[in-house]
Design a protein around this motif. Sequence first.
Motif, PDB file in Angstrom:
ATOM      1  N   GLN A  82      35.687  50.278  29.285  1.00  0.00           N
ATOM      2  CA  GLN A  82      34.861  49.625  28.256  1.00  0.00           C
ATOM      3  C   GLN A  82      34.045  48.477  28.859  1.00  0.00           C
ATOM      4  OE1 GLN A  82      34.162  50.347  25.083  1.00  0.00           O
ATOM      5  NE2 GLN A  82      35.335  52.231  25.330  1.00  0.00           N
ATOM      6  N   LEU A  83      34.687  47.737  29.742  1.00  0.00           N
ATOM      7  CA  LEU A  83      33.983  46.624  30.402  1.00  0.00           C
ATOM      8  C   LEU A  83      32.817  47.149  31.235  1.00  0.00           C
ATOM      9  CD1 LEU A  83      33.942  43.584  30.955  1.00  0.00           C
ATOM     10  CD2 LEU A  83      35.467  43.992  32.891  1.00  0.00           C
ATOM     11  N   ALA A  84      33.022  48.279  31.896  1.00  0.00           N
ATOM     12  CA  ALA A  84      31.930  48.890  32.683  1.00  0.00           C
ATOM     13  C   ALA A  84      30.774  49.287  31.773  1.00  0.00           C
ATOM     14  CB  ALA A  84      32.457  50.100  33.449  1.00  0.00           C
ATOM     15  N   HIS A 118      31.247  33.411  32.088  1.00  0.00           N
ATOM     16  CA  HIS A 118      32.428  33.179  31.261  1.00  0.00           C
ATOM     17  C   HIS A 118      32.994  34.499  30.745  1.00  0.00           C
ATOM     18  CE1 HIS A 118      32.335  28.875  31.363  1.00  0.00           C
ATOM     19  NE2 HIS A 118      31.083  28.835  30.922  1.00  0.00           N
ATOM     20  N   PHE A 119      32.105  35.368  30.342  1.00  0.00           N
ATOM     21  CA  PHE A 119      32.549  36.664  29.831  1.00  0.00           C
ATOM     22  C   PHE A 119      33.268  37.438  30.933  1.00  0.00           C
ATOM     23  CE2 PHE A 119      31.602  41.201  29.052  1.00  0.00           C
ATOM     24  CZ  PHE A 119      32.318  41.360  27.869  1.00  0.00           C
ATOM     25  N   LEU A 120      32.702  37.443  32.125  1.00  0.00           N
ATOM     26  CA  LEU A 120      33.322  38.144  33.249  1.00  0.00           C
ATOM     27  C   LEU A 120      34.677  37.525  33.589  1.00  0.00           C
ATOM     28  CD1 LEU A 120      33.159  40.301  35.435  1.00  0.00           C
ATOM     29  CD2 LEU A 120      31.916  38.664  36.851  1.00  0.00           C
ATOM     30  N   PHE A 121      34.755  36.221  33.642  1.00  0.00           N
ATOM     31  CA  PHE A 121      36.006  35.527  33.947  1.00  0.00           C
ATOM     32  C   PHE A 121      37.088  35.870  32.921  1.00  0.00           C
ATOM     33  CE2 PHE A 121      38.721  31.764  33.356  1.00  0.00           C
ATOM     34  CZ  PHE A 121      39.269  31.674  34.627  1.00  0.00           C
ATOM     35  N   ASN A 122      36.751  35.809  31.647  1.00  0.00           N
ATOM     36  CA  ASN A 122      37.719  36.130  30.591  1.00  0.00           C
ATOM     37  C   ASN A 122      38.149  37.599  30.657  1.00  0.00           C
ATOM     38  OD1 ASN A 122      37.668  33.527  29.631  1.00  0.00           O
ATOM     39  ND2 ASN A 122      36.113  33.963  28.071  1.00  0.00           N
ATOM     40  N   SER A 123      37.192  38.488  30.938  1.00  0.00           N
ATOM     41  CA  SER A 123      37.518  39.913  31.033  1.00  0.00           C
ATOM     42  C   SER A 123      38.456  40.181  32.197  1.00  0.00           C
ATOM     43  CB  SER A 123      36.247  40.740  31.195  1.00  0.00           C
ATOM     44  OG  SER A 123      35.414  40.575  30.079  1.00  0.00           O
ATOM     45  N   LEU A 124      38.206  39.553  33.338  1.00  0.00           N
ATOM     46  CA  LEU A 124      39.079  39.754  34.497  1.00  0.00           C
ATOM     47  C   LEU A 124      40.485  39.216  34.235  1.00  0.00           C
ATOM     48  CD1 LEU A 124      36.628  38.979  37.441  1.00  0.00           C
ATOM     49  CD2 LEU A 124      37.514  41.212  36.730  1.00  0.00           C
ATOM     50  N   ASN A 125      40.600  38.112  33.533  1.00  0.00           N
ATOM     51  CA  ASN A 125      41.918  37.582  33.178  1.00  0.00           C
ATOM     52  C   ASN A 125      42.657  38.548  32.259  1.00  0.00           C
ATOM     53  OD1 ASN A 125      42.018  35.247  34.664  1.00  0.00           O
ATOM     54  ND2 ASN A 125      41.082  33.993  33.055  1.00  0.00           N
TER      55      ASN A 125
END
Length: 181
Positions: A161-163, A135-142
């Motif tokens: 920052q995500l990295a 979920h975190f990855l999906f929201n970050s990509l959006n």
Amino acid sequence: AWSYLGAILLSLVILSGIRSINKSLDLEHPWEENSIKRFRLQTFYNISYVLLIMFGVRYLTNLFFGLINGPSFTSLINEVLITATVAIITFIIVLIDWGLYLLNNWRNSLAEIERFKKERLEYQYETLRNQVNPHFLFNSLNTISSLIYENPDSANKFVKQLAKVYRYVLEYQNKDLVPLA
């Protein structure tokens, strides 16, 4: 003084015999298989053993002292009282043994319940953790997708920052506790 010493020796003989009987019953009829049957067998064998020892000692004592002092007579009521007392004391010992078994079993059950609760919580935590990561990855990509066209510099900072966040997640993913900083 000799009667006290005799009573102590008789008690030791009886207790060691009861212990031997109970150990053999532990092997042939453990409490776990059928506790009621075990209780009945232990009560029967222990009382029979104690009565056999008591009557044997009484017979040998009467025989020995009868040879020295002449025949003696003990009333039937006294014999019945002695026998009943010994049987009741033996029964109480069996009840204590059964109670200790049940108490140990109860303690082990409580420990096992606590272990299952802990395992369930760990499983729930791991499941939740595995759900949060996608979920975190999906929201970050959006978020990145929306920032790329509107503000490329912010999108670039967000990706960096995500990295960092994912590097941190990968470092500590198998640890239950992480530093607060």
